[in-house]
Design a protein around this motif. Structure first.
Motif, mmCIF file in Angstrom:
data_model
loop_
_atom_site.group_PDB
_atom_site.id
_atom_site.type_symbol
_atom_site.label_atom_id
_atom_site.label_comp_id
_atom_site.label_asym_id
_atom_site.label_seq_id
_atom_site.Cartn_x
_atom_site.Cartn_y
_atom_site.Cartn_z
ATOM 1 N N ARG A 56 0.791 -1.065 0.026
ATOM 2 C CA ARG A 56 0.089 -0.246 -0.129
ATOM 3 C C ARG A 56 0.926 1.459 0.136
ATOM 4 N NH1 ARG A 56 -0.305 2.149 5.138
ATOM 5 N NH2 ARG A 56 0.739 0.676 6.727
ATOM 6 N N CYS A 57 0.464 2.491 -0.242
ATOM 7 C CA CYS A 57 1.065 3.524 -0.186
ATOM 8 C C CYS A 57 0.774 4.641 1.054
ATOM 9 C CB CYS A 57 0.801 4.298 -1.448
ATOM 10 S SG CYS A 57 1.582 3.522 -2.857
ATOM 11 N N GLU A 58 1.574 5.333 1.476
ATOM 12 C CA GLU A 58 1.431 6.253 2.556
ATOM 13 C C GLU A 58 2.121 7.475 2.044
ATOM 14 O OE1 GLU A 58 2.876 4.046 5.984
ATOM 15 O OE2 GLU A 58 4.784 4.746 5.616
ATOM 16 N N GLY A 85 -8.842 11.122 -8.097
ATOM 17 C CA GLY A 85 -9.964 10.668 -7.891
ATOM 18 C C GLY A 85 -10.227 9.449 -6.704
ATOM 19 N N CYS A 86 -9.113 8.915 -6.462
ATOM 20 C CA CYS A 86 -9.074 7.874 -5.407
ATOM 21 C C CYS A 86 -9.597 8.073 -4.206
ATOM 22 C CB CYS A 86 -7.523 7.448 -5.312
ATOM 23 S SG CYS A 86 -7.508 5.824 -4.114
ATOM 24 N N PRO A 87 -10.598 7.081 -3.873
ATOM 25 C CA PRO A 87 -11.221 7.657 -2.426
ATOM 26 C C PRO A 87 -10.492 7.144 -1.351
ATOM 27 C CG PRO A 87 -12.197 5.291 -3.684
ATOM 28 C CD PRO A 87 -11.159 6.115 -4.438
ATOM 29 N N ALA A 88 -9.364 6.509 -1.617
ATOM 30 C CA ALA A 88 -8.498 6.317 -0.334
ATOM 31 C C ALA A 88 -7.540 7.707 0.154
ATOM 32 C CB ALA A 88 -7.423 5.246 -0.635
ATOM 33 N N LEU A 89 -7.582 8.595 -0.673
ATOM 34 C CA LEU A 89 -6.888 9.611 -0.473
ATOM 35 C C LEU A 89 -7.869 10.870 0.324
ATOM 36 C CD1 LEU A 89 -5.271 9.976 -3.897
ATOM 37 C CD2 LEU A 89 -4.068 9.883 -1.699
ATOM 38 N N ARG A 139 -3.616 12.549 3.366
ATOM 39 C CA ARG A 139 -3.212 11.158 4.158
ATOM 40 C C ARG A 139 -4.096 9.953 3.157
ATOM 41 N NH1 ARG A 139 -6.902 8.383 7.072
ATOM 42 N NH2 ARG A 139 -8.853 9.726 7.540
ATOM 43 N N ILE A 140 -3.469 8.819 3.314
ATOM 44 C CA ILE A 140 -4.060 7.680 2.647
ATOM 45 C C ILE A 140 -4.632 6.673 3.606
ATOM 46 C CG2 ILE A 140 -3.596 5.726 1.134
ATOM 47 C CD1 ILE A 140 -1.383 7.366 0.162
ATOM 48 N N GLU A 141 -6.282 6.403 3.604
ATOM 49 C CA GLU A 141 -6.754 5.568 4.253
ATOM 50 C C GLU A 141 -6.240 4.280 3.947
ATOM 51 O OE1 GLU A 141 -8.734 5.768 6.842
ATOM 52 O OE2 GLU A 141 -8.661 3.507 7.027
ATOM 53 N N GLN A 160 -8.221 1.416 2.532
ATOM 54 C CA GLN A 160 -9.055 1.303 1.058
ATOM 55 C C GLN A 160 -7.625 1.517 0.089
ATOM 56 O OE1 GLN A 160 -11.501 4.764 1.117
ATOM 57 N NE2 GLN A 160 -12.814 3.750 2.665
ATOM 58 N N CYS A 161 -6.637 1.551 0.584
ATOM 59 C CA CYS A 161 -5.447 1.568 -0.716
ATOM 60 C C CYS A 161 -5.167 0.318 -1.052
ATOM 61 C CB CYS A 161 -4.211 2.200 0.090
ATOM 62 S SG CYS A 161 -2.812 2.299 -0.899
ATOM 63 N N VAL A 162 -5.107 0.201 -2.346
ATOM 64 C CA VAL A 162 -4.738 -1.322 -3.216
ATOM 65 C C VAL A 162 -3.398 -1.046 -3.717
ATOM 66 C CG1 VAL A 162 -7.140 -1.872 -3.482
ATOM 67 C CG2 VAL A 162 -5.923 -0.493 -5.243
ATOM 68 N N GLY A 163 -2.599 -0.045 -3.261
ATOM 69 C CA GLY A 163 -1.122 -0.027 -3.720
ATOM 70 C C GLY A 163 -1.004 0.133 -5.201
ATOM 71 N N CYS A 164 -1.904 1.002 -5.917
ATOM 72 C CA CYS A 164 -1.731 1.017 -7.309
ATOM 73 C C CYS A 164 -0.598 1.800 -7.706
ATOM 74 C CB CYS A 164 -2.889 1.310 -7.998
ATOM 75 S SG CYS A 164 -3.518 3.134 -7.594
ATOM 76 N N GLU A 165 -0.360 2.713 -6.764
ATOM 77 C CA GLU A 165 0.877 3.870 -7.086
ATOM 78 C C GLU A 165 0.823 5.005 -8.144
ATOM 79 O OE1 GLU A 165 4.664 2.128 -7.823
ATOM 80 O OE2 GLU A 165 4.551 0.755 -5.960
ATOM 81 N N ILE A 166 -0.511 4.944 -8.573
ATOM 82 C CA ILE A 166 -1.032 6.199 -9.079
ATOM 83 C C ILE A 166 -0.841 7.438 -8.650
ATOM 84 C CG2 ILE A 166 -2.905 7.414 -10.590
ATOM 85 C CD1 ILE A 166 -2.015 4.766 -11.740
ATOM 86 N N CYS A 167 -0.981 7.602 -7.275
ATOM 87 C CA CYS A 167 -0.769 8.888 -6.506
ATOM 88 C C CYS A 167 0.360 9.102 -6.421
ATOM 89 C CB CYS A 167 -1.518 8.851 -5.306
ATOM 90 S SG CYS A 167 -1.062 7.390 -4.226
ATOM 91 N N LEU A 168 1.298 8.118 -6.281
ATOM 92 C CA LEU A 168 2.886 8.196 -6.050
ATOM 93 C C LEU A 168 3.451 8.736 -7.341
ATOM 94 C CD1 LEU A 168 4.987 5.294 -4.512
ATOM 95 C CD2 LEU A 168 5.753 6.442 -6.712
HETATM 96 S S1 SF4 Z 1 -1.832 3.853 -4.202
HETATM 97 FE FE1 SF4 Z 1 -3.702 3.764 -5.379
HETATM 98 S S2 SF4 Z 1 -5.136 3.223 -4.032
HETATM 99 FE FE2 SF4 Z 1 -3.401 3.767 -2.914
HETATM 100 S S3 SF4 Z 1 -3.942 5.877 -2.223
HETATM 101 FE FE3 SF4 Z 1 -2.737 5.849 -3.919
HETATM 102 S S4 SF4 Z 1 -4.101 5.921 -5.874
HETATM 103 FE FE4 SF4 Z 1 -5.365 5.264 -4.107
#
Ligand code: SF4
Ligand code: SF4
Length: 212
Positions: free
Chosen positions: A151-153, A169-173, A183-185, A188-196
């Protein structure tokens, strides 16, 4: 259920007829491609339609409840079955312009879309290949995709509150207006790394979580 290419061809024909400078991107999943998408894509090739078909290969039938399909490697009874690969099938239908990408890699994905948009005189297909986050990975999946379950943080002190990540648009953010920090919930984070990938301050990092 696989009608995207046919509909896309119709829409593209109408746009072209009325002189609208628009391109159509037809999306379908892997299982819908196997269901009826094949025949639609065949007609796209037959009509030499410049429709861009995106086949979202998430290695399972995501829409209706993770039923096995001809690409998953198992029958509905759970017995081993041959795995039908999409790329050779697409090429066998006559599509010459085919790309396979990891949809979680923003740079590669954007590059693939720009590549397809530049092809205006024949059909093109982009196959995005990454397993559904809810899928119980098979041994073949583990071999191909490895252990991506992290997951990401957000490193709070590095976050400048620009909200670029939130705009994905990720709901975990979650953006804290008072603190002006994201912060990242974790649940709910699936670790896709798009936010990263979009954070301009490298304030987001990947951390390991329990494997499935
Ligand atoms: S890694 Fe993916 S799922 Fe997790 S917070 Fe970032 S965009 Fe959302
Ligand atoms: S993109 Fe990075 S710096 Fe901007 S709000 Fe998100 S975590 Fe903070």
């Amino acid at each position: 259920m696989g009608a995207a290419s046919s509909l896309g061809h119709g829409a593209q024909t109408a746009f072209d007829f009325f002189g609208e400078k628009k391109r159509v991107i037809a999306n379908m999943g892997d299982s819908t491609f196997f269901h009826t998408g094949l025949s639609g894509l065949m007609q796209v090739v037959y009509n030499n339609s410049p429709v861009i078909t995106c086949i979202l290969d998430n290695r399972i039938t995501g829409m209706t409840g993770h039923q096995e399909n001809p690409g998953s490697g198992f029958t509905l009874q759970g017995d081993p079955a041959p795995i039908l690969e999409i790329e050779p099938l697409v090429r066998a239908l006559g599509v010459k312009q085919v790309r396979l990408v990891n949809p979680l890699d923003q740079k590669d994905m954007k590059e693939a879309l720009n590549w397809a948009l530049a092809i205006t005189d024949e059909p093109s297909v982009i196959i995005t290949r990454w397993p559904c986050v809810l899928k119980k990975l098979t041994e073949a999946d583990k071999k191909e995709f490895g252990d991506y379950f992290h997951r990401c943080e957000v490193v709070t002190e590095d976050c400048v509150g620009c909200r670029t990540c939130v705009r994905t648009g990720c709901p975990a953010l979650r953006f804290d207006k008072a603190a002006k920090k994201t912060r990242i919930e974790a649940s709910q984070c699936v670790g896709c790394e798009i936010c990263l990938q979009v954070c301009p301050k490298n304030a987001i990092s990947a951390v390991k979580k329990e494997s499935k």
